[in-house]
Design a protein around this motif. Sequence first.
Motif, PDB file in Angstrom:
ATOM      1  N   CYS A 124      52.791  36.087  49.563  1.00  0.00           N
ATOM      2  CA  CYS A 124      52.487  35.952  47.892  1.00  0.00           C
ATOM      3  C   CYS A 124      53.572  36.716  47.042  1.00  0.00           C
ATOM      4  O   CYS A 124      53.587  36.694  45.780  1.00  0.00           O
ATOM      5  CB  CYS A 124      51.146  36.366  47.533  1.00  0.00           C
ATOM      6  SG  CYS A 124      51.078  38.354  47.496  1.00  0.00           S
ATOM      7  N   ILE A 176      39.277  33.266  44.703  1.00  0.00           N
ATOM      8  CA  ILE A 176      39.776  32.502  43.793  1.00  0.00           C
ATOM      9  C   ILE A 176      39.283  31.243  43.614  1.00  0.00           C
ATOM     10  O   ILE A 176      39.588  30.300  44.605  1.00  0.00           O
ATOM     11  CB  ILE A 176      41.391  32.559  43.634  1.00  0.00           C
ATOM     12  CG1 ILE A 176      41.712  33.937  43.849  1.00  0.00           C
ATOM     13  CG2 ILE A 176      41.931  31.711  42.626  1.00  0.00           C
ATOM     14  CD1 ILE A 176      43.531  34.159  43.911  1.00  0.00           C
ATOM     15  N   ASP A 203      42.150  35.075  49.705  1.00  0.00           N
ATOM     16  CA  ASP A 203      43.436  35.470  49.260  1.00  0.00           C
ATOM     17  C   ASP A 203      44.385  35.791  50.430  1.00  0.00           C
ATOM     18  O   ASP A 203      45.111  36.878  50.420  1.00  0.00           O
ATOM     19  CB  ASP A 203      43.358  36.802  48.293  1.00  0.00           C
ATOM     20  CG  ASP A 203      42.723  38.053  48.921  1.00  0.00           C
ATOM     21  OD1 ASP A 203      42.216  37.771  50.029  1.00  0.00           O
ATOM     22  OD2 ASP A 203      42.688  39.105  48.323  1.00  0.00           O
ATOM     23  N   PHE A 207      45.283  29.737  50.839  1.00  0.00           N
ATOM     24  CA  PHE A 207      46.200  28.766  50.043  1.00  0.00           C
ATOM     25  C   PHE A 207      46.308  27.320  50.402  1.00  0.00           C
ATOM     26  O   PHE A 207      46.570  26.513  49.904  1.00  0.00           O
ATOM     27  CB  PHE A 207      47.761  29.429  50.012  1.00  0.00           C
ATOM     28  CG  PHE A 207      48.555  28.690  49.140  1.00  0.00           C
ATOM     29  CD1 PHE A 207      48.494  28.585  47.781  1.00  0.00           C
ATOM     30  CD2 PHE A 207      49.644  28.239  49.757  1.00  0.00           C
ATOM     31  CE1 PHE A 207      49.076  27.921  46.912  1.00  0.00           C
ATOM     32  CE2 PHE A 207      50.659  27.550  49.048  1.00  0.00           C
ATOM     33  CZ  PHE A 207      50.218  27.332  47.642  1.00  0.00           C
ATOM     34  N   LEU A 214      43.311  25.635  49.236  1.00  0.00           N
ATOM     35  CA  LEU A 214      43.569  25.360  48.183  1.00  0.00           C
ATOM     36  C   LEU A 214      44.427  24.123  47.899  1.00  0.00           C
ATOM     37  O   LEU A 214      44.197  23.057  47.099  1.00  0.00           O
ATOM     38  CB  LEU A 214      44.200  26.497  47.195  1.00  0.00           C
ATOM     39  CG  LEU A 214      44.419  26.297  45.728  1.00  0.00           C
ATOM     40  CD1 LEU A 214      44.159  27.514  44.934  1.00  0.00           C
ATOM     41  CD2 LEU A 214      45.971  25.755  45.619  1.00  0.00           C
ATOM     42  N   ALA A 255      39.232  29.646  36.066  1.00  0.00           N
ATOM     43  CA  ALA A 255      39.291  30.355  37.469  1.00  0.00           C
ATOM     44  C   ALA A 255      38.277  31.510  37.471  1.00  0.00           C
ATOM     45  O   ALA A 255      38.372  32.585  36.491  1.00  0.00           O
ATOM     46  CB  ALA A 255      40.492  30.591  37.797  1.00  0.00           C
ATOM     47  N   VAL A 288      37.920  35.072  39.433  1.00  0.00           N
ATOM     48  CA  VAL A 288      38.857  35.647  40.365  1.00  0.00           C
ATOM     49  C   VAL A 288      38.340  37.201  40.281  1.00  0.00           C
ATOM     50  O   VAL A 288      37.795  37.836  39.541  1.00  0.00           O
ATOM     51  CB  VAL A 288      40.149  35.786  39.752  1.00  0.00           C
ATOM     52  CG1 VAL A 288      40.734  34.216  39.743  1.00  0.00           C
ATOM     53  CG2 VAL A 288      40.585  36.331  38.436  1.00  0.00           C
ATOM     54  N   ALA A 305      47.305  25.676  39.627  1.00  0.00           N
ATOM     55  CA  ALA A 305      46.216  26.389  40.613  1.00  0.00           C
ATOM     56  C   ALA A 305      47.140  27.297  41.508  1.00  0.00           C
ATOM     57  O   ALA A 305      46.680  28.543  41.744  1.00  0.00           O
ATOM     58  CB  ALA A 305      45.402  25.515  41.286  1.00  0.00           C
ATOM     59  N   SER A 306      48.434  26.766  41.986  1.00  0.00           N
ATOM     60  CA  SER A 306      49.051  27.820  42.739  1.00  0.00           C
ATOM     61  C   SER A 306      49.629  28.880  41.891  1.00  0.00           C
ATOM     62  O   SER A 306      49.691  29.917  42.678  1.00  0.00           O
ATOM     63  CB  SER A 306      50.206  26.926  43.397  1.00  0.00           C
ATOM     64  OG  SER A 306      49.781  25.883  44.122  1.00  0.00           O
ATOM     65  N   PHE A 340      46.840  31.472  41.497  1.00  0.00           N
ATOM     66  CA  PHE A 340      46.716  32.046  42.848  1.00  0.00           C
ATOM     67  C   PHE A 340      47.699  33.139  43.178  1.00  0.00           C
ATOM     68  O   PHE A 340      47.283  34.077  43.647  1.00  0.00           O
ATOM     69  CB  PHE A 340      46.479  31.072  43.894  1.00  0.00           C
ATOM     70  CG  PHE A 340      46.265  31.276  45.455  1.00  0.00           C
ATOM     71  CD1 PHE A 340      44.857  31.217  45.899  1.00  0.00           C
ATOM     72  CD2 PHE A 340      47.151  31.963  46.428  1.00  0.00           C
ATOM     73  CE1 PHE A 340      44.674  31.564  47.139  1.00  0.00           C
ATOM     74  CE2 PHE A 340      46.770  32.320  47.555  1.00  0.00           C
ATOM     75  CZ  PHE A 340      45.661  32.166  48.098  1.00  0.00           C
TER      76      PHE A 340
END
Length: 438
Positions: A5, A43, A112, A117, A120, A176, A178, A423-424, A427
């Motif tokens: 990330c 998320i 996460d 990911f 997602l 979202a 989170v 969204a990315s 995230f």
Amino acid sequence: MKNFCEDPPVCIVMFAHASRKPSVQKLHQPSVRKDSGVIQRAIGFEIEVKNWHTWQPSASMFLFESYIRAVKSLRIPHKQKDLLLTGEHFTLTADRPTHKSVPEFVTDAFSDDPDGFQELTETFRKIQAMLHLMHARAKVQPKRLQPIYWLKDFGKIEDDNASFDALPPPDMHAQANVGIRLSKVPELFKLSGTYPSMSPYYERFTRIKDVFKPSAWREMESMRNAHDSVLEAVKEFSVTHGPSEDWQASNNFVGLCTFLVHYLECPLINYDSYIKGGFPVMARTDFAAMYELLPPEERSYFQQSDGQHFIALFEKVKFCENNYQPLDLKGLVFEKGARQGELDPVNMSHLTREQWLANITQGVDFLTVKGYPGPDSEKLELDTMGSWGKKFDEVTPKRLQAPILELRRIQYTKDIDELLPIASDIFFTVVGLNQNPE
């Protein structure tokens, strides 16, 4: 090895503390309730397609669709949260923010980590493909309502009679849920209070089309300044007060107070909207639960005398919405009432700022339907604020407890293929915030 990330995604798929004693109402609840625990939310997203509508016919499907469309009495909007389709890692439901039903995609919570990911990405590709198909079919047959059975390849159809008016270009609004570490709330607020063009990846935290509204500018100013206002108040407060002579406020304490300052300002900014609509970042975990995340010494000190020390601290906070002066804590939290559109305002007259703040230290958040001390006609206006009580998320590989927040100001888009980049970015930003050291 680089953490996954550390950078935003490179490739985006194009498809798809007071002299007087506060008035504390004795509605205290135990600090640990039966509903305490962890929701591994990570998320999760909700995507409303604002100008599309979903409905069900009130007459026989043998009637021509064009006739059903012309005679409005022959169609019935779906009820809120009616389930229309179940897919892998998402559902398609109906939502009713107004008198109309709008389709809303609700995803699972993605963990996460890299696997999260990947899920997602795959989920948003599928949602984008559905939206493309629905819109394309509507464009081909502009005078007809398009039945949902076309979507059978994307999941299990729950309502064979559900139909969509998908002709206008979609206007998509993502939100979202989170988990954000309490100590990281000030950083989240600074991101959310930044003018979009100054921070390309963080622009997702602001509704671009609303950014020039005066209320939007005031919201962003509140979020940018809440942290500094708290630090100034803590410094002044610690000269004569505090758990110990050398007390330094914990990061969690500063995070909590920053959140509370912004929450106190929100009703002064967006009082002409339905209540939760006026909170850019809304707490789903209640504030009494967040208070339990403070170090024991701090928690015990501010809990004394029915929260008197806590009130005294907030008497020193200077608020943007009060010309950088303290607020009257004996005043109502919703001193201007609550208004929904053109309807007469609801008089939210049973909760003062002092009551709300003091009772947080005693184990109850009055700013929730469950805790509000007034009648149902008022409390129901609070809707889902703090509705998950003492439930938390667990974030980072260390599984740190984090309150669950709802990000309500994520960028709108009319571009279906922009959903995955939005969204990315959300995230990776959330994961980055949680993983950053204090």
